[in-house]
Design a protein around this motif. Sequence first.
Motif, PDB file in Angstrom:
ATOM      1  N   PHE A   1      62.219  23.235   3.875  1.00 47.85           N
ATOM      2  CA  PHE A   1      61.599  21.926   3.661  1.00 47.85           C
ATOM      3  C   PHE A   1      60.131  22.152   3.303  1.00 47.85           C
ATOM      4  CE2 PHE A   1      65.055  21.136   6.644  1.00 47.85           C
ATOM      5  CZ  PHE A   1      65.669  20.032   6.080  1.00 47.85           C
TER       6      PHE A   1
ATOM      7  N   TRP B   1      74.354  18.832   6.913  1.00 51.01           N
ATOM      8  CA  TRP B   1      74.485  18.369   5.539  1.00 51.01           C
ATOM      9  C   TRP B   1      75.566  19.137   4.813  1.00 51.01           C
ATOM     10  CZ3 TRP B   1      70.771  19.120   0.904  1.00 51.01           C
ATOM     11  CH2 TRP B   1      70.957  18.120  -0.039  1.00 51.01           C
TER      12      TRP B   1
ATOM     13  N   PHE C   1      66.585  19.922  -3.610  1.00 48.81           N
ATOM     14  CA  PHE C   1      66.731  18.542  -3.157  1.00 48.81           C
ATOM     15  C   PHE C   1      65.366  17.935  -2.859  1.00 48.81           C
ATOM     16  CE2 PHE C   1      67.073  21.170   0.671  1.00 48.81           C
ATOM     17  CZ  PHE C   1      66.240  20.542   1.577  1.00 48.81           C
ATOM     18  N   ARG C   2      65.370  16.626  -2.733  1.00 47.00           N
ATOM     19  CA  ARG C   2      64.201  15.877  -2.266  1.00 47.00           C
ATOM     20  C   ARG C   2      64.543  15.363  -0.871  1.00 47.00           C
ATOM     21  NH1 ARG C   2      61.160  15.550  -6.689  1.00 47.00           N
ATOM     22  NH2 ARG C   2      62.100  15.160  -8.698  1.00 47.00           N
ATOM     23  N   TRP C   3      63.523  15.256  -0.014  1.00 47.95           N
ATOM     24  CA  TRP C   3      63.755  14.793   1.349  1.00 47.95           C
ATOM     25  C   TRP C   3      62.604  13.912   1.802  1.00 47.95           C
ATOM     26  CZ3 TRP C   3      60.603  15.729   5.540  1.00 47.95           C
ATOM     27  CH2 TRP C   3      59.583  16.664   5.347  1.00 47.95           C
ATOM     28  N   ARG C   4      62.898  13.070   2.779  1.00 47.02           N
ATOM     29  CA  ARG C   4      61.857  12.306   3.472  1.00 47.02           C
ATOM     30  C   ARG C   4      62.419  11.870   4.816  1.00 47.02           C
ATOM     31  NH1 ARG C   4      63.137   7.839  -0.428  1.00 47.02           N
ATOM     32  NH2 ARG C   4      64.027   6.187   0.818  1.00 47.02           N
TER      33      ARG C   4
ATOM     34  N   ASP D   1      70.307   7.258  -2.276  1.00 47.90           N
ATOM     35  CA  ASP D   1      70.140   8.526  -1.548  1.00 47.90           C
ATOM     36  C   ASP D   1      71.223   8.721  -0.499  1.00 47.90           C
ATOM     37  OD1 ASP D   1      66.514   8.305  -1.275  1.00 47.90           O
ATOM     38  OD2 ASP D   1      67.785   8.818  -2.960  1.00 47.90           O
TER      39      ASP D   1
ATOM     40  N   LEU E   1      66.939  11.973   8.288  1.00 48.90           N
ATOM     41  CA  LEU E   1      66.415  12.441   7.010  1.00 48.90           C
ATOM     42  C   LEU E   1      67.166  11.755   5.885  1.00 48.90           C
ATOM     43  CD1 LEU E   1      66.321  16.308   7.537  1.00 48.90           C
ATOM     44  CD2 LEU E   1      64.393  14.742   7.603  1.00 48.90           C
ATOM     45  N   ARG E   2      66.484  11.525   4.792  1.00 48.95           N
ATOM     46  CA  ARG E   2      67.125  11.058   3.565  1.00 48.95           C
ATOM     47  C   ARG E   2      67.034  12.217   2.589  1.00 48.95           C
ATOM     48  NH1 ARG E   2      69.108   6.344   1.713  1.00 48.95           N
ATOM     49  NH2 ARG E   2      68.307   5.169   3.468  1.00 48.95           N
ATOM     50  N   LEU E   3      68.190  12.694   2.142  1.00 49.70           N
ATOM     51  CA  LEU E   3      68.270  13.859   1.270  1.00 49.70           C
ATOM     52  C   LEU E   3      68.962  13.489  -0.032  1.00 49.70           C
ATOM     53  CD1 LEU E   3      69.550  16.349   3.970  1.00 49.70           C
ATOM     54  CD2 LEU E   3      67.235  16.224   3.088  1.00 49.70           C
ATOM     55  N   ARG E   4      68.460  14.038  -1.132  1.00 53.07           N
ATOM     56  CA  ARG E   4      69.072  13.803  -2.435  1.00 53.07           C
ATOM     57  C   ARG E   4      68.993  15.073  -3.248  1.00 53.07           C
ATOM     58  NH1 ARG E   4      67.394   9.142  -6.669  1.00 53.07           N
ATOM     59  NH2 ARG E   4      69.230   8.129  -5.881  1.00 53.07           N
TER      60      ARG E   4
END
Length: 111
Positions: free
Chosen positions: A25, A100, A47-50, A71, A57-60
Motif C-alpha cells: 500500500f 481480497w 490497484f487503487r485503495w482508500r 469500486d 478498504l475500498r479497492l479497485r
Amino acid sequence: MTELVGRWRSANGTAGVLFGDEVVFSADGTGELRHHSALHGEETLAFRWRMEGEAVLRLRLIDDEDDQDEDDLVAVEFRAHDSDAGRHVVLAEVGLDGFWLCLDPLERVGS
C-alpha cells in the motif's frame, strides 16, 4: 519512490517457497498485489485503495477500471492466527480466510 503505508505478505505457515502473495500500500493511494508461484511465475496487479471507514478498504484494480461500475468494498480485520509457526496477528477480510484476491491472510512485513 512513493512512500509506503504498509507491506503485507502471506502469513507464516500459510504459504511457502513454492507460492505466496505480497500486498503493498503506497501513500498516494496506489498499491500492488504480487503473487508468486513455482508453477506459474510472478504476477503483479496494480490497484487503487482508500480507507472507507474503520477496518474498511475500498479497492479497485487499475487494469479493470473501465469494466467496473463501482469500486469493490473490502471489509478487513486484524485477528489472531494460529499456524505451525505460532500465533500472530494477521490482516484478512471479515468472514473469510484470505485477503481480497489472496487465499491466505496477510502479516505485516517490517516494523
